[in-house]
Design a protein around this motif. Structure first.
Motif, PDB file in Angstrom:
ATOM      1  N   CYS A   7       0.863  -1.186   0.000  1.00  0.00           N
ATOM      2  CA  CYS A   7       0.000   0.000   0.000  1.00  0.00           C
ATOM      3  C   CYS A   7       0.898   1.235   0.000  1.00  0.00           C
ATOM      4  O   CYS A   7       1.725   1.396   0.889  1.00  0.00           O
ATOM      5  CB  CYS A   7      -0.891  -0.004   1.247  1.00  0.00           C
ATOM      6  SG  CYS A   7      -1.832   1.517   1.453  1.00  0.00           S
ATOM      7  N   CYS A  10       0.172   3.680   3.207  1.00  0.00           N
ATOM      8  CA  CYS A  10       0.622   3.414   4.578  1.00  0.00           C
ATOM      9  C   CYS A  10       1.842   2.502   4.651  1.00  0.00           C
ATOM     10  O   CYS A  10       2.463   2.394   5.706  1.00  0.00           O
ATOM     11  CB  CYS A  10      -0.526   2.822   5.410  1.00  0.00           C
ATOM     12  SG  CYS A  10      -0.916   1.116   5.008  1.00  0.00           S
ATOM     13  N   CYS A  23      -5.071   0.058   6.088  1.00  0.00           N
ATOM     14  CA  CYS A  23      -5.661   1.402   6.176  1.00  0.00           C
ATOM     15  C   CYS A  23      -6.920   1.541   5.332  1.00  0.00           C
ATOM     16  O   CYS A  23      -7.705   2.463   5.558  1.00  0.00           O
ATOM     17  CB  CYS A  23      -4.638   2.464   5.778  1.00  0.00           C
ATOM     18  SG  CYS A  23      -4.276   2.535   4.007  1.00  0.00           S
TER      19      CYS A  23
HETATM   20 ZN   LIG Z   1      -2.676   1.115   3.506  1.00  0.00          ZN
END
Ligand SMILES: [Zn+2]
Length: 129
Positions: A7, A10, A23
């Motif tokens: 990701c 995050c 997240c």
């Molecule tokens: Zn994330």
């Protein structure tokens, strides 16, 4: 292929493609793709530059504040100048002390302020396998 999906928002990794489980902000990207690794590197570079800039500004303030406080608050500070070392014209010696204090303060702060999103990026083996 343990957790190849990352990701960008995050930095969490997961085994399956799709929305980030950590997240939930966005879709994960494939770290096996060279372009994705470049993007991760750029994100960390930007975070590092931001931390360095902030650390430098705070470091300058700490250097100036320390010397300023010594000038005002420490009795006999001005008498040391000329006794322990020759004072330089234009208070160059004082500016030098500010710079030295500021430099070391900012180097310490850089470590404190730096928050890498992808600290595992250089562990190539972990990402690829
Ligand atoms: Zn994330």
């Amino acid at each position: 292929m343990a957790k190849p999906w990352v990701c960008i928002d995050c930095g969490a990794r997961q085994a399956d493609k799709g929305a980030c489980a950590a997240c939930g902000k966005g879709d994960t990207l494939d770290t096996r793709d060279e372009k994705v690794r470049e993007l991760m590197y750029d994100v960390d570079l930007r975070l590092r530059q931001k931390a360095e800039t902030r650390a430098r500004m705070i470091g300058v303030a700490i250097g100036m504040g320390t010397i300023g406080a010594c000038m005002v608050l420490v009795p006999g500070y001005w008498k040391l100048r000329g006794r322990l070392y020759p004072g330089l014209p234009g208070l160059i010696d004082q500016w030098f002390f500010m710079a030295v204090i500021g430099f070391f303060a900012s180097k310490l702060l850089e470590r404190v302020l730096l928050m890498q999103r992808f600290p595992y990026l250089n562990e190539q083996q972990q990402i690829v396998d």
